[in-house]
Design a protein around this motif. Structure first.
Motif, PDB file in Angstrom:
ATOM      1  N   GLU A  38       0.814  -1.229   0.000  1.00  0.00           N
ATOM      2  CA  GLU A  38       0.000   0.000   0.000  1.00  0.00           C
ATOM      3  C   GLU A  38       0.838   1.264   0.000  1.00  0.00           C
ATOM      4  N   GLN A  39       2.111   1.140   0.424  1.00  0.00           N
ATOM      5  CA  GLN A  39       2.988   2.326   0.410  1.00  0.00           C
ATOM      6  C   GLN A  39       3.408   2.714  -1.009  1.00  0.00           C
ATOM      7  N   THR A  40       3.216   1.790  -1.954  1.00  0.00           N
ATOM      8  CA  THR A  40       3.582   2.096  -3.340  1.00  0.00           C
ATOM      9  C   THR A  40       2.777   3.294  -3.830  1.00  0.00           C
ATOM     10  N   GLU A  41       3.487   4.215  -4.503  1.00  0.00           N
ATOM     11  CA  GLU A  41       2.783   5.411  -4.948  1.00  0.00           C
ATOM     12  C   GLU A  41       1.714   5.052  -5.979  1.00  0.00           C
ATOM     13  N   GLY A  42       0.551   5.616  -5.811  1.00  0.00           N
ATOM     14  CA  GLY A  42      -0.539   5.393  -6.764  1.00  0.00           C
ATOM     15  C   GLY A  42      -1.201   4.044  -6.640  1.00  0.00           C
ATOM     16  N   PHE A  43      -0.888   3.289  -5.538  1.00  0.00           N
ATOM     17  CA  PHE A  43      -1.490   1.961  -5.401  1.00  0.00           C
ATOM     18  C   PHE A  43      -2.961   2.040  -5.034  1.00  0.00           C
ATOM     19  N   ALA A  44      -3.754   1.260  -5.722  1.00  0.00           N
ATOM     20  CA  ALA A  44      -5.150   1.098  -5.328  1.00  0.00           C
ATOM     21  C   ALA A  44      -5.552  -0.319  -5.686  1.00  0.00           C
ATOM     22  N   THR A  45      -6.314  -0.978  -4.814  1.00  0.00           N
ATOM     23  CA  THR A  45      -6.783  -2.319  -5.181  1.00  0.00           C
ATOM     24  C   THR A  45      -7.800  -2.153  -6.312  1.00  0.00           C
ATOM     25  N   TRP A  46      -7.828  -3.118  -7.179  1.00  0.00           N
ATOM     26  CA  TRP A  46      -8.739  -2.977  -8.327  1.00  0.00           C
ATOM     27  C   TRP A  46      -9.855  -4.024  -8.290  1.00  0.00           C
ATOM     28  N   PHE A  47      -9.869  -4.803  -7.233  1.00  0.00           N
ATOM     29  CA  PHE A  47     -10.918  -5.814  -7.102  1.00  0.00           C
ATOM     30  C   PHE A  47     -11.107  -6.077  -5.612  1.00  0.00           C
ATOM     31  N   ASP A  48     -12.349  -6.125  -5.159  1.00  0.00           N
ATOM     32  CA  ASP A  48     -12.601  -6.378  -3.742  1.00  0.00           C
ATOM     33  C   ASP A  48     -13.096  -7.798  -3.552  1.00  0.00           C
ATOM     34  N   PRO A  49     -12.843  -8.377  -2.357  1.00  0.00           N
ATOM     35  CA  PRO A  49     -13.341  -9.728  -2.109  1.00  0.00           C
ATOM     36  C   PRO A  49     -14.838  -9.787  -2.367  1.00  0.00           C
ATOM     37  N   ILE A  50     -15.291 -10.884  -2.980  1.00  0.00           N
ATOM     38  CA  ILE A  50     -16.703 -11.060  -3.315  1.00  0.00           C
ATOM     39  C   ILE A  50     -17.530 -11.062  -2.035  1.00  0.00           C
ATOM     40  N   TRP A  51     -16.991 -11.715  -1.012  1.00  0.00           N
ATOM     41  CA  TRP A  51     -17.674 -11.778   0.277  1.00  0.00           C
ATOM     42  C   TRP A  51     -16.630 -11.725   1.380  1.00  0.00           C
ATOM     43  N   THR A  52     -16.878 -10.919   2.392  1.00  0.00           N
ATOM     44  CA  THR A  52     -15.965 -10.818   3.518  1.00  0.00           C
ATOM     45  C   THR A  52     -16.721 -11.222   4.784  1.00  0.00           C
ATOM     46  N   PRO A  53     -16.123 -12.059   5.619  1.00  0.00           N
ATOM     47  CA  PRO A  53     -16.821 -12.415   6.859  1.00  0.00           C
ATOM     48  C   PRO A  53     -17.169 -11.141   7.626  1.00  0.00           C
ATOM     49  N   PRO A  54     -18.423 -11.023   8.067  1.00  0.00           N
ATOM     50  CA  PRO A  54     -18.860  -9.767   8.691  1.00  0.00           C
ATOM     51  C   PRO A  54     -18.147  -9.436  10.002  1.00  0.00           C
ATOM     52  N   SER A  55     -17.589 -10.425  10.685  1.00  0.00           N
ATOM     53  CA  SER A  55     -16.890 -10.110  11.933  1.00  0.00           C
ATOM     54  C   SER A  55     -15.757 -11.104  12.154  1.00  0.00           C
ATOM     55  N   GLY A  56     -14.909 -10.764  13.121  1.00  0.00           N
ATOM     56  CA  GLY A  56     -13.813 -11.666  13.478  1.00  0.00           C
ATOM     57  C   GLY A  56     -14.330 -13.017  13.945  1.00  0.00           C
ATOM     58  N   GLU A  57     -15.505 -13.010  14.582  1.00  0.00           N
ATOM     59  CA  GLU A  57     -16.086 -14.266  15.071  1.00  0.00           C
ATOM     60  C   GLU A  57     -16.432 -15.194  13.909  1.00  0.00           C
ATOM     61  N   ILE A  58     -17.070 -14.601  12.892  1.00  0.00           N
ATOM     62  CA  ILE A  58     -17.454 -15.421  11.737  1.00  0.00           C
ATOM     63  C   ILE A  58     -16.203 -15.922  11.024  1.00  0.00           C
ATOM     64  N   GLU A  59     -15.215 -15.055  10.942  1.00  0.00           N
ATOM     65  CA  GLU A  59     -13.966 -15.457  10.291  1.00  0.00           C
ATOM     66  C   GLU A  59     -13.347 -16.635  11.037  1.00  0.00           C
ATOM     67  N   SER A  60     -13.302 -16.533  12.386  1.00  0.00           N
ATOM     68  CA  SER A  60     -12.670 -17.619  13.141  1.00  0.00           C
ATOM     69  C   SER A  60     -13.505 -18.894  13.041  1.00  0.00           C
ATOM     70  N   MET A  61     -14.830 -18.750  12.842  1.00  0.00           N
ATOM     71  CA  MET A  61     -15.650 -19.945  12.656  1.00  0.00           C
ATOM     72  C   MET A  61     -15.214 -20.695  11.390  1.00  0.00           C
ATOM     73  N   PHE A  62     -15.023 -19.936  10.304  1.00  0.00           N
ATOM     74  CA  PHE A  62     -14.631 -20.599   9.057  1.00  0.00           C
ATOM     75  C   PHE A  62     -13.223 -21.191   9.144  1.00  0.00           C
ATOM     76  N   PHE A  63     -12.321 -20.489   9.863  1.00  0.00           N
ATOM     77  CA  PHE A  63     -10.983 -21.056  10.043  1.00  0.00           C
ATOM     78  C   PHE A  63     -11.057 -22.350  10.848  1.00  0.00           C
ATOM     79  N   SER A  64     -11.886 -22.337  11.906  1.00  0.00           N
ATOM     80  CA  SER A  64     -12.031 -23.559  12.714  1.00  0.00           C
ATOM     81  C   SER A  64     -12.651 -24.669  11.896  1.00  0.00           C
ATOM     82  N   LEU A  65     -13.630 -24.311  11.068  1.00  0.00           N
ATOM     83  CA  LEU A  65     -14.290 -25.292  10.223  1.00  0.00           C
ATOM     84  C   LEU A  65     -13.280 -25.931   9.274  1.00  0.00           C
TER      85      LEU A  65
END
Lengths: 99, 222
Positions: A38-65
């Protein structure tokens, strides 16, 4: 399990515990690399994740799964190997089944 | 080693996807052949994928004060050769990209190349080399799995340096910076992965001689 395996598992535990005792922030290396990008000059992501876990809890659920599903299959395979070598023992040596 | 969604320039994302594709196709053919010819190896094949599933879900603290995860791709590469891991590793990465926003679809090719292709090929190469040098089973598996893990992270650093060279020190400077984040953190984790791979291969093959373990797991045993 062989004696060798117990020692190796102990070593793995130490490899995890020692850094924890030593302390630190323990943020993800992936995130640290992303911050550097991100420190690169002019950097911008050009695609966002289709779906992001809404919270850390949901994320940890999928990791545990993920870990649980994997461990289930590995455990099953180890159990089958155990059973196979046991039935082979019986055929070879005609020893009575252990209680 | 996950390069996040949208973090690689489009040309790089496309390039790595094209580069990874033939390995995935070859891996699919190999898996089909293994299932057809050696049905007894199916369970080991499933366990190889499952091992990568478990290990890549575990974020483990490292001496650098940051966290990273092992890859678990060495086991399958040692037993079946590296090509099957291109497919099994891709499945792991796809799960994480879709359900965890970890990695991404645009970076799937690049991440597959480092984790499911480079790592397994390095692991397989070290395993073969160690065998030629007459190293015992446990040492050979340990070296193969841990160096394969490390290679994945070194390769990720190179991929990022290639995409984002340092304005002053160029590709090499950037490779050192990314390597400082990934590779150093990964050293203790790769040692843990090497040890765990030996333990699990031993458990999966049961009470037999060390020399027979891989052939038994691959379904080539007598």
């Amino acid at each position: 399990m062989s004696k060798r395996s117990y020692w190796m598992l102990l070593a793995v535990a130490l490899l995890v515990i020692v850094p924890l005792l030593k302390g630190g922030e323990f943020g993800g290396a992936d995130g640290a690399a992303a911050a550097l990008v991100e420190q690169t000059e002019g950097f911008a992501t050009w695609f966002d994740p289709i779906w992001t876990p809404p919270s850390g809890e949901i994320e940890s659920m999928f990791f545990s799964l993920q870990a649980a599903l994997g461990a289930l299959v590995v455990g099953y395979a180890i159990g089958r190997a155990h059973e196979r070598s046991r039935s082979k023992d019986l055929k070879d040596g005609d020893t009575p089944p252990r209680a | 080693m996950h390069i996040m969604e949208g973090y690689l320039p489009a040309a790089h994302a496309l390039g790595w996807t094209i580069a990874a594709a033939p390995f995935v196709v070859a891996g699919t053919a190999r898996i089909r052949a293994i299932i057809r010819e050696r049905p007894e190896a199916r369970l080991t094949l499933a366990a190889s994928g499952a091992f990568a599933f478990v290990l890549s879900a575990l974020k483990i603290p490292s001496v650098t004060g940051s966290c990273s995860h092992p890859t678990g791709t060495g086991l399958g590469a040692i037993v079946f050769g590296p090509s099957v891991m291109a497919v099994l590793g891709l499945i792991v990465l796809l799960f994480q990209a879709l359900l965890l926003a970890h990695g991404g679809i645009t970076t799937l090719g690049a991440n597959t190349f480092s984790m499911a292709i480079v790592g397994p090929w390095v692991a397989f190469g070290i395993w073969k080399l160690a065998g030629k040098l007459g190293m015992p089973f446990a040492v050979a598996v340990f070296l193969a799995a841990s160096l394969g893990d490390l290679a994945t992270y070194v390769f990720t650093s190179l991929q990022l340096a290639f995409a984002y060279p340092d304005p002053v020190s160029g590709f090499f400077g950037a490779a050192l910076k990314f390597g400082g984040i990934f590779a150093i953190t990964q050293v203790p984790l790769s040692i843990a992965e090497g040890l765990l791979t030996v333990v699990v291969m031993e458990a999966l093959s049961g009470k037999i001689r060390d020399e027979d373990r891989v052939s038994t797991l691959a379904g080539e045993g007598k």
